[in-house]
Each structure stands twice: as structure tokens, then as C-alpha cells.
Design a protein around this motif. Structure first.
Motif, PDB file in Angstrom:
ATOM      1  N   GLU A  21      42.532  41.906  45.134  1.00  0.00           N
ATOM      2  CA  GLU A  21      41.344  40.948  44.927  1.00  0.00           C
ATOM      3  C   GLU A  21      40.137  42.043  45.551  1.00  0.00           C
ATOM      4  O   GLU A  21      39.101  41.802  44.947  1.00  0.00           O
ATOM      5  CB  GLU A  21      41.457  39.774  45.413  1.00  0.00           C
ATOM      6  N   LEU A  22      40.500  42.444  46.884  1.00  0.00           N
ATOM      7  CA  LEU A  22      39.177  43.227  47.263  1.00  0.00           C
ATOM      8  C   LEU A  22      38.852  44.421  46.569  1.00  0.00           C
ATOM      9  O   LEU A  22      37.547  44.724  46.390  1.00  0.00           O
ATOM     10  CB  LEU A  22      39.548  43.606  48.717  1.00  0.00           C
ATOM     11  N   LEU A  23      39.752  45.028  46.043  1.00  0.00           N
ATOM     12  CA  LEU A  23      39.762  46.271  45.212  1.00  0.00           C
ATOM     13  C   LEU A  23      38.967  45.771  43.976  1.00  0.00           C
ATOM     14  O   LEU A  23      38.117  46.635  43.522  1.00  0.00           O
ATOM     15  CB  LEU A  23      40.714  47.123  45.115  1.00  0.00           C
ATOM     16  N   ALA A  24      39.379  44.701  43.462  1.00  0.00           N
ATOM     17  CA  ALA A  24      38.964  44.426  42.151  1.00  0.00           C
ATOM     18  C   ALA A  24      37.308  43.801  42.325  1.00  0.00           C
ATOM     19  O   ALA A  24      36.300  44.268  41.596  1.00  0.00           O
ATOM     20  CB  ALA A  24      39.441  43.059  41.360  1.00  0.00           C
ATOM     21  N   LEU A  81      40.302  50.963  38.330  1.00  0.00           N
ATOM     22  CA  LEU A  81      41.693  51.136  38.364  1.00  0.00           C
ATOM     23  C   LEU A  81      42.155  49.782  38.522  1.00  0.00           C
ATOM     24  O   LEU A  81      43.405  49.164  38.239  1.00  0.00           O
ATOM     25  CB  LEU A  81      42.594  52.341  38.931  1.00  0.00           C
ATOM     26  N   ALA A  82      41.868  49.292  39.804  1.00  0.00           N
ATOM     27  CA  ALA A  82      42.247  47.958  40.474  1.00  0.00           C
ATOM     28  C   ALA A  82      41.847  46.884  39.474  1.00  0.00           C
ATOM     29  O   ALA A  82      42.696  45.871  39.283  1.00  0.00           O
ATOM     30  CB  ALA A  82      41.561  47.800  41.632  1.00  0.00           C
ATOM     31  N   MET A  83      40.646  47.078  38.742  1.00  0.00           N
ATOM     32  CA  MET A  83      40.264  46.010  37.735  1.00  0.00           C
ATOM     33  C   MET A  83      41.243  45.931  36.643  1.00  0.00           C
ATOM     34  O   MET A  83      41.568  44.706  35.964  1.00  0.00           O
ATOM     35  CB  MET A  83      39.025  46.151  37.421  1.00  0.00           C
ATOM     36  N   ALA A  84      41.663  47.241  36.330  1.00  0.00           N
ATOM     37  CA  ALA A  84      42.772  47.125  35.241  1.00  0.00           C
ATOM     38  C   ALA A  84      44.140  46.572  35.445  1.00  0.00           C
ATOM     39  O   ALA A  84      44.488  45.902  34.575  1.00  0.00           O
ATOM     40  CB  ALA A  84      42.942  48.879  34.637  1.00  0.00           C
ATOM     41  N   ILE A  85      44.507  46.730  36.616  1.00  0.00           N
ATOM     42  CA  ILE A  85      45.820  46.322  37.216  1.00  0.00           C
ATOM     43  C   ILE A  85      45.746  44.708  37.286  1.00  0.00           C
ATOM     44  O   ILE A  85      46.443  44.074  36.696  1.00  0.00           O
ATOM     45  CB  ILE A  85      46.032  46.735  38.556  1.00  0.00           C
TER      46      ILE A  85
END
Length: 273
Positions: A21-24, A81-85
Motif C-alpha cells: 500500500e505504501l509503495l503504491a 512496479l508496486a502499482m502494477a503488482i
């Protein structure tokens, strides 16, 4: 059946990860920066002052050229990349509040977003590593290779129609304010809600216009066998500029794209993740 259920449970737990969540949320900030720079490049094109591509790759190269810019670019790559995951997990097991066809539709949209975020992460990495990141030229070269055959021209034309449809859908999505249901409205005061609504409408409408024009140009490229028309967003913006009152129209689109960038900053705080 139990294996499928276990896989879904694992995916759901990963989707609920605090670190993801934080990375997104950090990714939304990076996404916002890219669109602010994208809007700036579009504004430069409107007045004939841009020497770089008017798209996300051009925005990332502009950012990389600034002091500490390469660090920000790689941070954006990680965020994308985090949002893609996150969106891949949403496509696989997410949108559980929806039912039936509505859930299927949302999962398909999440799958499409996954591809977009992966592409941006890859583009940011290429900019960071000084590889060829000129997406406009790459799209032109790919279109030229595909259009060497009749089947390839049909494929390019179909891709253009899909892109134009996405652009129209994006504009309608914004004008109807459907993006508001993705925000944590209960945590927003009246002023923030009003700001989010205005930025979202302007942003989605502008991005939808750019994508729709891009799709139309790709279709024309296939019909006229002219790969130069299939240069993506850069060609779309320059085509808008060359129309009657084009500078004014492109200025409005540029401001709308910048508005979407600002909306992304709000999403980093209030988006449901």
C-alpha cells in the motif's frame, strides 16, 4: 479447488500488505510528477518550443536531466512496479465489493492498468540506464514493420480503434465523475472533495482526448500506410497543435494533463488501496 482457493487467499493477503500500500501510494506521487512534466512538454509543443517527445518517456528524460533526477526516475520505476503488482492482484482476486459483470469489468480495467504501469516502470528503467527510451520512434518502427503485410495493417488499425475507444471511455469516466468512488470520501472535507472532483474531470477528459486522437492517428497510419502518423501521444499532440486554434486547444489539453498530475497527488492520500 482447494489449491485455487489457497492461491486466492494468498493473493488477497498480498494485496492487503501494508508495504505494498505504501509503495503504491508513493507510486501515485511519481505518476503525478510524470504527468506534470508531460503537461509541461505539451504546453511547450503548443508554442513550438519542445525538442523532446510529448509523452511520458519525454517527461522522464526531462526529469532525469535535472539534478538528482536519475534518483527520482528510479524511485518512480519502483513505484510504478508496486502499482502494477497492486493492480495485477486486483485483476486476479480484487473488486470483491462488485458483483457479476460489474466485477468482471473492473478486473479487466485493472489488468489494463497493470500493463500501463509495467510499461511506465520499464520506460523509467530505460531512462535511468541510458537505454533507448524514445517511445515515439519505437512505436513508429513497430508500426512500419507490422504494416509490411496486409494482416499487419489490419492489426495496427485494430489497435488504433481500441486505443481510441479507451480514450473516449476515459473521457466519459471523468466527465461522469466515476473516479470519485475510488476515493476515501469519508476522510475528505468539502473543499478537498470539490478540488478532487474538478481536477479529476479535467484530467481524465484531457487524457481521454489525447488517447482518442492518438488512436485515430494510428488508424489513419494503417489506412494510408504512413508509419510516421503512428508515433503515439507525441504525434497526437503535434496534430492537435497544427489544427485551427490548435495552440489554444493543446494548451487546454496540457493544463488538463497537469490537472491529472495534481489529482494523482490527492490519490496518493485518499485513494482506496
Amino acid at each position: 479447488m482447494s489449491l485455487t482457493r489457497n492461491a486466492e487467499t494468498t493473493a488477497a493477503r498480498t494485496a492487503d500488505s501494508r508495504w505494498l500500500e505504501l509503495l503504491a501510494r508513493a507510486g501515485f506521487i511519481g505518476y503525478g510528477i510524470v504527468h506534470l512534466l508531460f503537461g509541461w512538454l505539451a504546453l511547450q509543443i503548443a508554442f513550438g518550443n519542445s525538442s523532446d517527445d510529448g509523452d511520458q518517456s519525454g517527461a522522464l528524460r526531462t526529469l532525469a536531466a535535472q539534478p538528482t533526477g536519475t534518483f527520482v526516475v528510479i524511485a518512480i520505476a519502483v513505484g510504478m512496479l508496486a502499482m502494477a503488482i497492486w493492480q495485477a492482484l486486483e485483476a486476479a482476486v480484487g473488486h470483491r465489493a462488485e458483483r457479476g459483470d460489474d466485477r468482471l469489468k473492473e478486473r479487466v480495467v485493472s489488468a489494463a492498468r497493470t500493463i500501463i504501469y509495467l510499461w511506465l516502470a520499464w520506460t523509467a528503467w530505460k531512462v535511468f540506464s541510458n537505454a533507448n527510451s524514445d517511445s515515439a520512434s519505437q512505436q513508429e518502427e513497430l508500426s512500419a514493420r507490422l504494416m509490411e503485410s496486409t494482416g499487419g495493417r489490419w492489426l495496427v488499425g485494430l489497435a488504433g480503434l481500441v486505443l481510441a475507444g479507451i480514450g473516449v471511455g476515459m473521457a466519459v469516466y471523468g466527465i461522469q465523475k466515476k473516479f470519485m468512488k475510488r476515493l476515501k470520501a469519508g476522510q475528505m472535507n468539502a473543499r478537498t472533495t470539490k478540488l478532487a472532483r474538478r481536477l479529476g474531470v479535467a484530467g481524465y477528459a484531457a487524457r481521454g482526448t489525447a488517447f482518442a486522437v492518438t488512436g485515430g492517428l494510428v488508424v489513419l497510419a494503417a489506412v494510408n500506410y504512413d508509419p510516421e502518423q503512428a508515433r503515439g501521444l507525441d504525434a497526437a499532440l503535434r496534430t492537435l497543435r497544427d489544427q485551427s486554434y490548435g495552440a489554444i486547444l493543446l494548451t487546454l489539453v496540457a493544463l488538463g494533463i497537469a490537472a491529472f498530475g495534481a489529482y494523482c497527488f490527492l490519490q496518493s492520500r485518499y485513494r482506496k488501496v
